[in-house]
Design a protein around this motif. Sequence first.
Motif, PDB file in Angstrom:
ATOM      1  N   LEU A   1       0.847  -1.190   0.000  1.00 51.75           N
ATOM      2  CA  LEU A   1       0.000   0.000   0.000  1.00 51.75           C
ATOM      3  C   LEU A   1       0.882   1.240   0.000  1.00 51.75           C
ATOM      4  CD1 LEU A   1      -2.778  -0.978   2.548  1.00 51.75           C
ATOM      5  CD2 LEU A   1      -3.082  -0.504   0.122  1.00 51.75           C
ATOM      6  N   ARG A   2       0.281   2.367  -0.345  1.00 52.02           N
ATOM      7  CA  ARG A   2       1.042   3.623  -0.260  1.00 52.02           C
ATOM      8  C   ARG A   2       0.920   4.149   1.162  1.00 52.02           C
ATOM      9  NH1 ARG A   2      -1.636   6.694  -5.030  1.00 52.02           N
ATOM     10  NH2 ARG A   2      -0.782   8.558  -4.052  1.00 52.02           N
ATOM     11  N   THR A   3       1.962   4.828   1.590  1.00 48.37           N
ATOM     12  CA  THR A   3       1.966   5.287   2.978  1.00 48.37           C
ATOM     13  C   THR A   3       1.210   6.592   3.135  1.00 48.37           C
ATOM     14  OG1 THR A   3       4.133   6.164   2.455  1.00 48.37           O
ATOM     15  CG2 THR A   3       4.059   4.128   3.745  1.00 48.37           C
ATOM     16  N   ASP A   4       1.005   7.325   2.005  1.00 50.59           N
ATOM     17  CA  ASP A   4       0.416   8.667   2.131  1.00 50.59           C
ATOM     18  C   ASP A   4      -1.107   8.689   2.061  1.00 50.59           C
ATOM     19  OD1 ASP A   4       0.724   7.759  -0.411  1.00 50.59           O
ATOM     20  OD2 ASP A   4       1.104   9.722  -1.312  1.00 50.59           O
ATOM     21  N   VAL A   5      -1.719   7.604   1.621  1.00 52.41           N
ATOM     22  CA  VAL A   5      -3.196   7.598   1.596  1.00 52.41           C
ATOM     23  C   VAL A   5      -3.718   6.356   2.318  1.00 52.41           C
ATOM     24  CG1 VAL A   5      -3.514   8.910  -0.529  1.00 52.41           C
ATOM     25  CG2 VAL A   5      -3.134   6.446  -0.646  1.00 52.41           C
ATOM     26  N   ALA A   6      -4.971   6.471   2.775  1.00 48.05           N
ATOM     27  CA  ALA A   6      -5.581   5.330   3.449  1.00 48.05           C
ATOM     28  C   ALA A   6      -5.803   4.212   2.432  1.00 48.05           C
ATOM     29  CB  ALA A   6      -6.914   5.759   4.060  1.00 48.05           C
ATOM     30  N   GLY A   7      -5.491   2.999   2.846  1.00 50.92           N
ATOM     31  CA  GLY A   7      -5.599   1.862   1.923  1.00 50.92           C
ATOM     32  C   GLY A   7      -7.049   1.486   1.659  1.00 50.92           C
TER      33      GLY A   7
ATOM     34  N   VAL B   1      -9.402  -8.254  -7.602  1.00 49.87           N
ATOM     35  CA  VAL B   1      -8.892  -7.730  -6.340  1.00 49.87           C
ATOM     36  C   VAL B   1      -8.208  -6.411  -6.669  1.00 49.87           C
ATOM     37  CG1 VAL B   1      -7.380  -8.150  -4.381  1.00 49.87           C
ATOM     38  CG2 VAL B   1      -8.567 -10.066  -5.453  1.00 49.87           C
ATOM     39  N   THR B   2      -8.838  -5.321  -6.238  1.00 52.38           N
ATOM     40  CA  THR B   2      -8.363  -3.991  -6.625  1.00 52.38           C
ATOM     41  C   THR B   2      -7.824  -3.265  -5.399  1.00 52.38           C
ATOM     42  OG1 THR B   2     -10.118  -3.970  -8.244  1.00 52.38           O
ATOM     43  CG2 THR B   2      -9.024  -1.875  -7.821  1.00 52.38           C
ATOM     44  N   ASP B   3      -6.664  -2.615  -5.538  1.00 48.58           N
ATOM     45  CA  ASP B   3      -6.150  -1.807  -4.427  1.00 48.58           C
ATOM     46  C   ASP B   3      -5.757  -0.433  -4.938  1.00 48.58           C
ATOM     47  OD1 ASP B   3      -3.274  -1.613  -5.155  1.00 48.58           O
ATOM     48  OD2 ASP B   3      -3.344  -3.801  -4.934  1.00 48.58           O
ATOM     49  N   ASN B   4      -5.521   0.478  -4.009  1.00 51.14           N
ATOM     50  CA  ASN B   4      -5.070   1.814  -4.404  1.00 51.14           C
ATOM     51  C   ASN B   4      -3.618   2.003  -3.962  1.00 51.14           C
ATOM     52  OD1 ASN B   4      -5.466   1.895  -1.707  1.00 51.14           O
ATOM     53  ND2 ASN B   4      -6.491   3.899  -1.655  1.00 51.14           N
ATOM     54  N   GLY B   5      -2.860   0.928  -4.054  1.00 56.33           N
ATOM     55  CA  GLY B   5      -1.486   0.937  -3.558  1.00 56.33           C
ATOM     56  C   GLY B   5      -0.492   1.543  -4.529  1.00 56.33           C
ATOM     57  N   ARG B   6       0.752   1.101  -4.383  1.00 57.47           N
ATOM     58  CA  ARG B   6       1.815   1.752  -5.135  1.00 57.47           C
ATOM     59  C   ARG B   6       1.834   1.363  -6.617  1.00 57.47           C
ATOM     60  NH1 ARG B   6       7.048  -1.190  -2.408  1.00 57.47           N
ATOM     61  NH2 ARG B   6       6.244  -0.218  -0.529  1.00 57.47           N
ATOM     62  N   GLY B   7       1.142   0.311  -6.998  1.00 57.25           N
ATOM     63  CA  GLY B   7       1.054  -0.043  -8.415  1.00 57.25           C
ATOM     64  C   GLY B   7       2.309  -0.711  -8.944  1.00 57.25           C
ATOM     65  N   ILE B   8       2.218  -1.182 -10.177  1.00 63.29           N
ATOM     66  CA  ILE B   8       3.323  -1.919 -10.789  1.00 63.29           C
ATOM     67  C   ILE B   8       3.586  -1.319 -12.165  1.00 63.29           C
ATOM     68  CG2 ILE B   8       4.100  -4.188 -11.594  1.00 63.29           C
ATOM     69  CD1 ILE B   8       1.700  -5.174  -9.634  1.00 63.29           C
ATOM     70  N   ASP B   9       4.841  -1.082 -12.429  1.00 62.87           N
ATOM     71  CA  ASP B   9       5.238  -0.561 -13.732  1.00 62.87           C
ATOM     72  C   ASP B   9       4.851  -1.574 -14.817  1.00 62.87           C
ATOM     73  OD1 ASP B   9       6.606   0.429 -15.957  1.00 62.87           O
ATOM     74  OD2 ASP B   9       8.076   1.396 -14.647  1.00 62.87           O
ATOM     75  N   ALA B  10       4.374  -1.057 -15.960  1.00 60.09           N
ATOM     76  CA  ALA B  10       3.928  -1.951 -17.046  1.00 60.09           C
ATOM     77  C   ALA B  10       5.034  -2.917 -17.472  1.00 60.09           C
ATOM     78  CB  ALA B  10       3.472  -1.124 -18.243  1.00 60.09           C
ATOM     79  N   ARG B  11       6.298  -2.475 -17.349  1.00 60.13           N
ATOM     80  CA  ARG B  11       7.414  -3.345 -17.739  1.00 60.13           C
ATOM     81  C   ARG B  11       7.444  -4.619 -16.909  1.00 60.13           C
ATOM     82  NH1 ARG B  11      12.259   0.651 -16.943  1.00 60.13           N
ATOM     83  NH2 ARG B  11      11.326   0.389 -14.908  1.00 60.13           N
ATOM     84  N   ASP B  12       6.957  -4.515 -15.669  1.00 61.23           N
ATOM     85  CA  ASP B  12       7.085  -5.632 -14.731  1.00 61.23           C
ATOM     86  C   ASP B  12       5.845  -6.514 -14.688  1.00 61.23           C
ATOM     87  OD1 ASP B  12       9.640  -4.906 -13.967  1.00 61.23           O
ATOM     88  OD2 ASP B  12       8.884  -3.425 -12.538  1.00 61.23           O
ATOM     89  N   HIS B  13       4.853  -6.228 -15.559  1.00 63.35           N
ATOM     90  CA  HIS B  13       3.590  -6.966 -15.444  1.00 63.35           C
ATOM     91  C   HIS B  13       3.751  -8.468 -15.654  1.00 63.35           C
ATOM     92  CE1 HIS B  13       0.613  -3.386 -15.876  1.00 63.35           C
ATOM     93  NE2 HIS B  13       1.383  -3.324 -14.816  1.00 63.35           N
TER      94      HIS B  13
ATOM     95  N   ASP C   1       1.876   4.020  -8.942  1.00 61.57           N
ATOM     96  CA  ASP C   1       1.239   4.993  -8.046  1.00 61.57           C
ATOM     97  C   ASP C   1      -0.268   5.111  -8.252  1.00 61.57           C
ATOM     98  OD1 ASP C   1       3.681   5.648  -6.876  1.00 61.57           O
ATOM     99  OD2 ASP C   1       4.113   7.064  -8.509  1.00 61.57           O
ATOM    100  N   ALA C   2      -0.879   4.202  -9.001  1.00 63.43           N
ATOM    101  CA  ALA C   2      -2.330   4.314  -9.229  1.00 63.43           C
ATOM    102  C   ALA C   2      -3.060   3.036  -8.852  1.00 63.43           C
ATOM    103  CB  ALA C   2      -2.592   4.657 -10.689  1.00 63.43           C
ATOM    104  N   GLY C   3      -2.409   2.185  -8.091  1.00 61.94           N
ATOM    105  CA  GLY C   3      -3.079   0.963  -7.655  1.00 61.94           C
ATOM    106  C   GLY C   3      -3.017  -0.140  -8.695  1.00 61.94           C
ATOM    107  N   SER C   4      -3.441  -1.337  -8.279  1.00 64.29           N
ATOM    108  CA  SER C   4      -3.387  -2.494  -9.166  1.00 64.29           C
ATOM    109  C   SER C   4      -4.714  -3.230  -9.102  1.00 64.29           C
ATOM    110  CB  SER C   4      -2.303  -3.478  -8.724  1.00 64.29           C
ATOM    111  OG  SER C   4      -1.116  -2.801  -8.457  1.00 64.29           O
ATOM    112  N   THR C   5      -5.050  -3.916 -10.195  1.00 60.55           N
ATOM    113  CA  THR C   5      -6.195  -4.821 -10.198  1.00 60.55           C
ATOM    114  C   THR C   5      -5.724  -6.179 -10.687  1.00 60.55           C
ATOM    115  OG1 THR C   5      -7.715  -3.041 -10.626  1.00 60.55           O
ATOM    116  CG2 THR C   5      -8.487  -5.258 -11.116  1.00 60.55           C
ATOM    117  N   PHE C   6      -5.851  -7.178  -9.840  1.00 60.87           N
ATOM    118  CA  PHE C   6      -5.544  -8.547 -10.241  1.00 60.87           C
ATOM    119  C   PHE C   6      -6.862  -9.228 -10.574  1.00 60.87           C
ATOM    120  CE2 PHE C   6      -1.679  -7.433  -8.125  1.00 60.87           C
ATOM    121  CZ  PHE C   6      -0.709  -8.133  -8.838  1.00 60.87           C
ATOM    122  N   THR C   7      -6.948  -9.782 -11.774  1.00 60.59           N
ATOM    123  CA  THR C   7      -8.186 -10.416 -12.229  1.00 60.59           C
ATOM    124  C   THR C   7      -7.988 -11.929 -12.290  1.00 60.59           C
ATOM    125  OG1 THR C   7      -8.574  -8.461 -13.548  1.00 60.59           O
ATOM    126  CG2 THR C   7      -9.955 -10.385 -14.003  1.00 60.59           C
TER     127      THR C   7
END
Lengths: 545, 146
Positions: free
Chosen positions: A445-451, A468-480, A523-529
């Motif tokens: 999760l990001r430390t600056d906003v509520a999870g 499963v959707t979060d508003n955490g730190r997200g993953i760079d497209a390169r690392d998907h 920085d925009a969260g992730s969604t795992f489907t």
Amino acid sequence: MEPNGPPRLIPYRVKGFETELGFWVLNTGRFPQHDELQVTANAARRRELVQVLLLTAGFLVLVAISAASILFVDRARDDSSLVVHTVEVENQIAAVLLELRRAESAGRGYLLTSEPRFLTQHDTALANILGNVRHLRELTLDNPVQTRNSDALQAAVETRLNEFRETIAFAERKDQQGGIAQLRAASAEDTVHRITEISNAMRREEDRLFAARTISADRSQQWASTVTIAGSGLVVALAALSIFLVRRSSRARDDAEAQLRDSNINLEETVATRTTDLREANEEIQRFAYIVSHDLRSPLVNIMGFTSELEELRGDIFKRIASLSHPGTPTALSGDDASVPVLAEQDAKLSEDFNEALGFIKSSIGKMDRLISAILHLTREGRREFQPVPVDLRELIDGIAATVAHQAAEADAQIRVQPLPTIVSDRLALEQIFSNLIDNALKYLRTDVAGDIAVSGRTKLGFAIIEVTDNGRGIDARDHQRIFELFRRAGPQDRPGQGIGLAHVRALVRRLGGTLSVSSELDAGSTFTVTLPVKWALGRQGQTP
Amino acid sequence: MSKPVTIIMIEDDEGHARLIERNIRRSGVNNDIKPFTNGTDAIRYLFGADGSGSVHKDEALLVLLDLNLPDMSGIDILRRVKENAHLKCAPVVVLTTTDDAQEIKRCYDLGCNVYITKPVNYESFANAIRQLGLFFSVIQVPQAET
């Protein structure tokens, strides 16, 4: 010779072939559809072209036959009418001669008997003669020779008629002797002879014409029948060729169908064999991974053990060094750590290096041990038999959320579970899948906003799609893709972990016949489907014992 | 109890054997430890030349057994020990790297008395062996039946 024979015969035959062609067209039109299904497109196109060419050729031949037939029939009709004309002329000549004879004999009868009956006959014959001669002249207008002849005949006939008139005049004067003498004197020998000659000449001319015209008519008939027979033969040949081609392609189609059936059966066998092969290969890999990781552990125990022994020894060694360099201070070699010996500066440096080296060895061994444990864990999971049971996903994920509630509270995060479908699948595998995903969401999760972590789901075409959707730190497209690989991690490495979770989750989802994908931005969260079959059955793909 | 307990250690890895012995000694156990590095030698010793196991009557034995041996599975040795009339009372401690639940269950089914997984972490390992040593010092080991 029948004048009306050929015109009836030819169209009838041609019509017969039209029927033949109709059948052929029907087949030609139907066959490419089948062909396109079975044979390669090129061959089909070529065959279709051949069919069209054959069809066109057939039509052209038919048109040619029809045209030629009409032509020859017309000519034959003309020839026939000319033949008829000749016959008519001959008839007319005969009629003139006959009437002349009748007039002559009636005139003589009247002279001898003076009966008016003969006079009436004589007059009728005379009236007919002139009409007949005129008609003959009209008939022969087309031929200059015959016109000349008929003119001569007319002149001769008129002379003869004058003689008749004189004879009748004698009879009316009752001068029978004079009449007979006149008959004898004139005896009309010359005139009768002339008339006979002229009519014979005309007959000869008409005979010549008749022969010529008959030959011409015969030739026209012959031509017509030759053309018809040749054209019919050609059409029959084309039809035969077409039937042959249709037969051949339908045989090719049957062969292709049989081949398709065979290959379908073979395909199933092949798939079954390959599946077995794959399963065996997979088992082999699992066994290999298990044995390797297991056997690696044994030497690791030694390395770790003797490193620790060395560490123990180090204490003793440096105590000994200290006591040797400071003989004044008595230090027992009892290994009592409470009395730390005072080392010379150089020796202290040595001791530090020693510690550092041991530290690296031990931390590396620790890491290696964790990796090996992870592999062992994965292979053990891979060997576990799945049991499909009905699972209420909502209930299952609520349970997971309850177990991580403490961590969530610490991270200042909320987990929202929306209505989820009930599916038939392996409960333990599902628990591992979703607890890994939720753990990850909490971990990064990001430390600056509520999870905020949301789990939502729906069903579509026999599959349950759970996000499963979060508003955490997200993953760079390169690392998907990378994040799903074993021992690979992405982003800042500030959280504990081996890089196993997602690899494990993906392996589980695949075994359950589903797919796992991610959509995320930094920085925009992730969604795992997670897409799972609503009703998973044992023995389908993913059954790796 | 005429004779002290003899510890039969069947362990193919000499390093492990050394570490185990050292830690047992550290826990204050001074009994004889007979090390074997393969199953064949251990079997020959345990069951004697005639294979009956009667050579050890009136002796008290304790077997420390590793499952991964080069020439046979430790489970076979366990089974044979527990099936033998003379040796079946001897406590068998399985000490191995395997922590597979099925394997553990199988060993207990066959009559294993203690099952210990060798931890890679040396502190845990040393701890486990020392506690095992303490256990050795308190348990009663019967003599092999005659």
